[in-house]
Design a protein around this motif. Sequence first.
Motif, PDB file in Angstrom:
ATOM      1  N   ALA A  67       4.203   0.705  -5.579  1.00 23.52           N
ATOM      2  CA  ALA A  67       3.809  -0.691  -5.456  1.00 23.52           C
ATOM      3  C   ALA A  67       2.834  -1.146  -6.531  1.00 23.52           C
ATOM      4  CB  ALA A  67       3.198  -0.937  -4.082  1.00 23.52           C
ATOM      5  N   TYR A  77      -0.116  -8.202  -0.904  1.00 26.36           N
ATOM      6  CA  TYR A  77      -0.712  -7.529   0.254  1.00 26.36           C
ATOM      7  C   TYR A  77      -1.965  -8.310   0.642  1.00 26.36           C
ATOM      8  CZ  TYR A  77      -3.000  -4.052   3.201  1.00 26.36           C
ATOM      9  OH  TYR A  77      -3.608  -3.425   4.247  1.00 26.36           O
ATOM     10  N   MET A 126       6.496  -6.639   0.916  1.00 24.49           N
ATOM     11  CA  MET A 126       6.907  -5.559   0.028  1.00 24.49           C
ATOM     12  C   MET A 126       8.421  -5.448  -0.114  1.00 24.49           C
ATOM     13  SD  MET A 126       3.956  -4.182  -0.750  1.00 24.49           S
ATOM     14  CE  MET A 126       2.295  -3.904  -0.138  1.00 24.49           C
ATOM     15  N   TYR A 153      10.423  -3.906  -3.153  1.00 30.71           N
ATOM     16  CA  TYR A 153      10.509  -2.476  -3.452  1.00 30.71           C
ATOM     17  C   TYR A 153      11.794  -1.837  -2.926  1.00 30.71           C
ATOM     18  CZ  TYR A 153       5.818  -3.488  -4.831  1.00 30.71           C
ATOM     19  OH  TYR A 153       4.745  -4.072  -5.440  1.00 30.71           O
ATOM     20  N   ASN A 165       5.991   3.170  -0.382  1.00 35.39           N
ATOM     21  CA  ASN A 165       6.558   1.835  -0.410  1.00 35.39           C
ATOM     22  C   ASN A 165       7.987   1.872  -0.927  1.00 35.39           C
ATOM     23  OD1 ASN A 165       4.395  -0.062   0.455  1.00 35.39           O
ATOM     24  ND2 ASN A 165       3.296   0.869  -1.259  1.00 35.39           N
ATOM     25  N   LYS A 170       5.770   3.307   7.776  1.00 35.33           N
ATOM     26  CA  LYS A 170       6.584   3.795   6.667  1.00 35.33           C
ATOM     27  C   LYS A 170       6.693   5.313   6.609  1.00 35.33           C
ATOM     28  CE  LYS A 170       6.118  -0.328   3.861  1.00 35.33           C
ATOM     29  NZ  LYS A 170       5.677  -0.963   2.594  1.00 35.33           N
TER      30      LYS A 170
END
Length: 364
Positions: free
Chosen positions: A65, A149, A166, A169, A195, A224
Amino acid sequence: MKENEKIIFRLIEQNPYISQQEIADIIGLSRPAVANIISSLVKKKYLLGKAYIVNERNGIVCIGAANVDKKIKTTEKLISYTSNPVTSMASVGGVARNVAENLGRLGNEVSLLSVSGNDAEWARIREMSSPFMNTNSVVTIEGQSTGTYTALLDADGEMYLGLADMSIYDYLTPELLMKQTAILQHASCIIMDLNCPKESIEFICSFSAKNNIKLVLITVSEPKMERLPQNLQAVDCLIVNKGETQAFFNEQYNTKQDLEKAGEKWLSLGVKRVVLTQGSNDLLVMSPNPKWYPIKALNAENIIDVTGAGDSFTAAYIDAWLLDEDDDTCALAGRTNSYHTIQSIQTVRPQLTKNRLLKEMKEY
């Protein structure tokens, strides 16, 4: 050509085999800044050959990221379901990017491999990042927005809520990474955050193992953790926190003995070294024997922002680890950098240098 482009062009013209670091030393720019200018000269067709490129195998590639971070801090105790007075600011961030900048400030040669939108947010990230890393491997995805973010901090500077946009990504696919194998093959270490899509993480695990490249995986959040492969034989170092470990193994850990057993589970999946953090509580490192390290206490009034604590710890730890320092020195480097970063308003403290960190480590 711009003035710096003219100077670098003349230096290469005089010595086609000059290294980028030699150019940086001569003209007083950072190595990543020189790399970006050389890339511009190649794109403009002023440079056609690659004789000037030195086969440097000591570079670090950070994958993941690169965001614009927005921090919103309440000035009083946070009250739910109503308006709260706040202060706000925006800065560049992203786990991989933050780690890359820390490493760059510590004197490492770093390249960032990520994806971005064709927008003002990426232009800002590139401008702020280029002095500390090579950003030429960031791929623009048309029609998508650069990642953002947003962190909501309470009055003490602790994060109350994090909001991550995000989705870009998802484009950091194995197919995209395959097109970057030239830079990946010359890395001494690859650092990847979660990410990235799971299949991309699996691809980098396979690539690192095949090419005998050190691999560090950095977890980013509990949701995640599902992106982490079950086979971690290629992972030389995993940096993960307590909550993420609990989420991955679907267990609760209440004692140090519990956490050591969790560390053994990580090792059983193939990880060679696990660094398990738990905020202001003691740090656990297992490689394979467990070692505990206390976190230096800091008065609440001195804590400005904890957002960059994990990334600053990770970068300083990896920097020492890549220099073959012992466990105690690696843990000290990470804890020291994190300790001073949370006293800064910036996610990556601008005062960071290798000499400064070494001095701070003696005083920690």
